[in-house]
Design an enzyme around this catalytic site. Structure first.
Site, mmCIF file in Angstrom:
data_model
loop_
_atom_site.group_PDB
_atom_site.id
_atom_site.type_symbol
_atom_site.label_atom_id
_atom_site.label_comp_id
_atom_site.label_asym_id
_atom_site.label_seq_id
_atom_site.Cartn_x
_atom_site.Cartn_y
_atom_site.Cartn_z
ATOM 1 N N TYR A 1 57.735 53.164 38.619
ATOM 2 C CA TYR A 1 57.075 51.868 38.842
ATOM 3 C C TYR A 1 56.857 51.145 37.519
ATOM 4 O O TYR A 1 56.468 51.750 36.530
ATOM 5 C CB TYR A 1 55.715 52.075 39.525
ATOM 6 C CG TYR A 1 55.022 50.776 39.883
ATOM 7 C CD1 TYR A 1 55.372 50.082 41.037
ATOM 8 C CD2 TYR A 1 54.043 50.225 39.052
ATOM 9 C CE1 TYR A 1 54.753 48.868 41.359
ATOM 10 C CE2 TYR A 1 53.419 49.024 39.371
ATOM 11 C CZ TYR A 1 53.785 48.350 40.531
ATOM 12 O OH TYR A 1 53.182 47.162 40.852
ATOM 13 N N ASP B 1 45.352 49.024 49.896
ATOM 14 C CA ASP B 1 46.125 49.969 50.704
ATOM 15 C C ASP B 1 45.247 51.138 51.118
ATOM 16 O O ASP B 1 45.265 51.578 52.276
ATOM 17 C CB ASP B 1 47.313 50.531 49.901
ATOM 18 C CG ASP B 1 48.333 49.471 49.524
ATOM 19 O OD1 ASP B 1 47.975 48.567 48.750
ATOM 20 O OD2 ASP B 1 49.480 49.540 50.018
ATOM 21 N N ASP C 1 51.582 38.841 47.043
ATOM 22 C CA ASP C 1 51.938 38.684 45.638
ATOM 23 C C ASP C 1 52.925 37.600 45.244
ATOM 24 O O ASP C 1 52.770 37.021 44.191
ATOM 25 C CB ASP C 1 52.415 40.023 45.102
ATOM 26 C CG ASP C 1 51.337 41.073 45.229
ATOM 27 O OD1 ASP C 1 50.189 40.718 45.479
ATOM 28 O OD2 ASP C 1 51.658 42.255 45.080
ATOM 29 N N GLU D 1 57.718 48.080 55.271
ATOM 30 C CA GLU D 1 56.656 47.362 54.562
ATOM 31 C C GLU D 1 56.490 45.952 55.157
ATOM 32 O O GLU D 1 55.376 45.463 55.308
ATOM 33 C CB GLU D 1 57.044 47.291 53.079
ATOM 34 C CG GLU D 1 55.986 46.760 52.149
ATOM 35 C CD GLU D 1 56.475 46.703 50.696
ATOM 36 O OE1 GLU D 1 57.657 47.050 50.434
ATOM 37 O OE2 GLU D 1 55.684 46.297 49.830
ATOM 38 N N TRP E 1 56.468 38.292 50.210
ATOM 39 C CA TRP E 1 55.415 37.506 50.861
ATOM 40 C C TRP E 1 55.830 36.065 51.129
ATOM 41 O O TRP E 1 54.978 35.213 51.370
ATOM 42 C CB TRP E 1 54.156 37.522 49.999
ATOM 43 C CG TRP E 1 53.465 38.855 50.007
ATOM 44 C CD1 TRP E 1 53.582 39.842 49.078
ATOM 45 C CD2 TRP E 1 52.564 39.367 50.999
ATOM 46 N NE1 TRP E 1 52.812 40.928 49.418
ATOM 47 C CE2 TRP E 1 52.173 40.658 50.592
ATOM 48 C CE3 TRP E 1 52.044 38.856 52.198
ATOM 49 C CZ2 TRP E 1 51.288 41.448 51.330
ATOM 50 C CZ3 TRP E 1 51.164 39.641 52.925
ATOM 51 C CH2 TRP E 1 50.792 40.921 52.493
HETATM 52 C C1 9WN Z 1 51.730 44.981 43.044
HETATM 53 C C2 9WN Z 1 51.140 48.408 47.307
HETATM 54 C C3 9WN Z 1 51.155 46.940 46.920
HETATM 55 C C4 9WN Z 1 50.343 46.078 47.903
HETATM 56 C C5 9WN Z 1 50.548 44.593 47.663
HETATM 57 C C6 9WN Z 1 52.062 44.326 47.702
HETATM 58 C C7 9WN Z 1 52.767 45.166 46.643
HETATM 59 C C8 9WN Z 1 52.662 45.490 44.146
HETATM 60 C C9 9WN Z 1 54.102 45.308 43.731
HETATM 61 O O1 9WN Z 1 52.525 46.523 46.884
HETATM 62 O O2 9WN Z 1 52.318 44.777 45.339
HETATM 63 O O3 9WN Z 1 50.405 45.259 43.367
HETATM 64 O O4 9WN Z 1 54.484 45.936 42.734
HETATM 65 O O5 9WN Z 1 54.841 44.549 44.341
HETATM 66 O O6 9WN Z 1 52.334 42.976 47.549
HETATM 67 O O7 9WN Z 1 49.874 43.849 48.634
HETATM 68 O O8 9WN Z 1 48.982 46.384 47.769
HETATM 69 O O9 9WN Z 1 51.542 48.548 48.641
#
Ligand code: 9WN
Length: 436
Positions: free
Chosen positions: A84, A39, A172, A404, A361
Site C-alpha cells: 500500500y 471500515d 475519496d 468494493e 467514488w
Molecule cells: C484511502 C479502505 C478505504 C476506505 C475508503 C476508500 C478507500 C483509501 C484508498 O479505501 O480509501 O483511505 O487508498 O483508496 O475510499 O472509503 O475507507 O477500505
C-alpha cells in the site's frame, strides 16, 4: 446463492480478513493491508451478528491508537506491509506532539462512525449486560473524540466540522473535489502507486489526482498536523454532509448510551447542546433548495459545492431533515438516481458529465452508503424505496460477489463488481441487511 450461503460466505470473508494476533480486520487483502477507521466500525457491526468478541476487539484495536488529544486516525499501521502507498513513513504521524506513542498512524481521520456503531452492536448482540460493560469502558474515548472535533475542527464555532483531505471524507475521489483541485497546482510528485497493481487503473484515481492528495498531506506535515494551521492554510477545507451526519448520528447514539449507563448528566447536556447547534446549522448551510438535497460546503472559498452525490442523502440516517425536506429528497433520489434501468444508489449524480460508472467514488454503488440510505429511508418510513435499496444491494453481491463497489447500470450484466474483492464492509453490512 441462497440467503444462508451468502451469510456463510460473508462470515468467511470477515474471518479471513481478521488479524488474530493484533485483533483487527483489513478492509481487503493486498489493496488495504492495515486497519481503517470507518471500515472497522462497519466491520464490528458485521461481527456483532455472530462473534461479539471480535466486534469488541475490532473497536478496541482502533481506540488503542487514539491520540492523546482525542483524535482517532484514519489508518492504524499495526503491521508492516509494502502493498500500500502511502504508508507510515510518508504520513509520519509522530510530527504531531500528541500523536499516539504506541502506534504509527496517519494524521487525518475518517467519518466518525464509532458512536453509532457502539449502539448498533449493543442492539444486535444477545448478551446486553456484557456489551454494556464494554461500552462503559470505551464510551468516554468516543466522547473525547467528539470534543476534539468541536474544539479543533470548527473554527467558526457553528457546530459543523471541517475535513482537510478527500481521504477524510471516505468518498475519496468524488467529482465534488474536482472543484477544489481546480484551485490548486501541486508539483508532479515522484511516487510508486501500489493500488493499481491490485485493481484495474480505470477503476482508481489518476496519478495527477494523487498529486493533489499528497500535496494536502505535505502542507499538513509542514505544520505538524496542527488543526489551527490547517484551518488557516489548507486549500481543501470542506464541511461534508456525510462526515457531519455521521458525527450527529454518533452524538445521538452517545446520548442514548449515556442515558442507559446513568450518572453522566454533564456529558448528556454537552452532547445535547452540540446536537442542537449542529442540526440547526446543518439545515441552514448544507441544504440546497434548487437541487432538493444536501451538498458540501467549501469553507475555504465560502460557497456550496452544487453537486448531488450519495452523501447528499446521508442526513436521513441521522434524522437531520424535516419531514418536508425528506419528502423532497426522496423525489430527488428517485428522479436523479432511481430510474428503472439503474440499481440504487450511484455514488454520484448519473446525469452529470462528471459521472463515471466504473471509477471508485465517481459513480459506482458502495454497500456502506446503501446501508445508511436503507436505514435513513426507514427512519422516515419510506419503506418501499428503502426495501428497493436493500434488495438492490443484496442482488449486486449475489450476482457479482463481495466487491468494493458496483456498476449502477442494469444493462451491464457481467463483471459489474469493481475495486477489491472479498471486501470486508460489503460482507459485514450485507450480514446486517440480511438479518430479518
Ligand atoms: C484511502 C479502505 C478505504 C476506505 C475508503 C476508500 C478507500 C483509501 C484508498 O479505501 O480509501 O483511505 O487508498 O483508496 O475510499 O472509503 O475507507 O477500505
Amino acid at each position: 446463492m441462497s440467503k444462508d450461503n451468502l451469510q456463510e460466505k460473508a462470515k468467511h470473508i470477515l474471518d479471513a480478513n481478521f488479524n488474530e494476533d493484533k485483533g483487527f480486520t483489513i478492509p481487503c487483502e493486498g489493496l488495504y493491508p492495515f486497519q481503517w477507521n470507518w471500515d472497522s466500525g462497519f466491520i464490528a457491526i458485521g461481527f456483532a451478528h455472530y462473534d461479539s468478541n471480535k466486534a469488541k476487539r475490532e473497536v478496541e484495536a482502533l481506540l488503542r491508537a487514539q491520540w492523546e488529544n482525542g483524535f482517532i486516525p484514519h489508518i492504524v499501521f499495526h503491521n508492516d506491509s509494502d502493498t500500500y502507498f502511502p504508508g507510515p513513513d510518508f504520513h509520519l504521524s509522530k510530527l504531531h506532539p500528541l500523536a499516539s506513542k504506541s502506534h504509527r498512524t496517519t494524521g487525518m481521520t475518517q467519518p466518525p462512525v464509532l458512536g453509532f456503531v457502539l449502539k448498533e452492536i449493543y442492539d444486535i448482540v444477545d448478551d446486553k449486560e456484557d456489551m454494556l460493560n464494554f461500552i462503559k469502558q470505551n464510551i468516554d474515548k468516543v466522547f473525547f473524540n467528539h470534543q476534539h472535533f468541536y474544539n479543533h475542527r470548527d473554527p467558526n464555532q457553528e457546530g459543523l466540522v471541517f475535513i482537510y483531505h478527500n481521504w477524510e471524507s471516505g468518498t475519496d475521489n468524488s467529482p465534488i473535489w474536482d472543484d477544489i483541485w481546480e484551485t490548486m497546482d501541486p508539483p508532479n510528485y515522484k511516487f510508486e502507486r501500489r493500488d493499481t497493481t491490485h485493481v484495474d487503473a480505470a477503476q482508481r484515481p489518476t496519478n495527477r489526482e494523487y498529486d493533489y492528495y499528497l500535496h494536502l498531506i505535505e502542507i499538513a506535515k509542514a505544520h505538524n498536523y496542527d488543526d489551527a494551521k490547517i484551518a488557516e492554510l489548507s486549500p481543501f477545507l470542506v464541511q461534508d454532509p456525510l462526515f457531519n451526519a455521521m458525527l450527529i448520528k454518533s452524538n445521538e447514539a452517545l446520548i442514548e448510551l449515556y442515558e442507559m449507563i446513568g450518572d453522566s448528566e454533564d456529558k448528556i447536556s454537552t452532547l445535547k447542546a452540540w446536537q442542537e447547534k449542529a442540526i440547526t446549522r446543518f439545515n441552514e448551510k448544507l441544504y440546497n433548495e434548487k437541487l432538493g438535497a444536501y451538498v458540501h460546503y467549501d469553507l475555504r472559498n465560502e460557497k456550496q459545492i452544487e453537486h448531488l452525490s450519495s452523501s447528499s442523502f446521508a442526513p436521513l440516517f441521522s434524522n437531520i431533515p424535516t419531514k418536508e425536506h425528506a419528502d423532497v429528497m426522496v423525489k430527488t433520489l428517485i428522479k436523479k438516481f432511481g430510474g428503472e434501468d439503474r440499481y440504487l444508489c450511484a455514488s454520484f449524480d448519473p446525469e452529470s458529465d462528471r459521472f463515471n460508472p466504473k471509477k471508485y467514488w465517481r459513480g459506482p454503488i458502495w454497500i456502506n452508503l446503501n446501508w445508511m440510505l436503507y436505514n435513513g429511508l426507514n427512519n422516515y418510513e419510506f419503506t418501499d424505496i428503502a426495501n428497493r435499496v436493500k434488495e438492490d444491494s443484496i442482488t449486486l453481491v449475489e450476482k457479482y460477489g463481495f466487491f468494493e463497489y458496483f456498476d449502477s447500470r442494469k444493462s451491464v450484466t457481467e463483471h459489474a463488481g469493481y475495486g477489491g474483492n472479498n471486501f470486508s464492509w460489503s460482507a459485514a453490512l450485507l450480514l446486517d441487511l440480511l438479518k430479518d
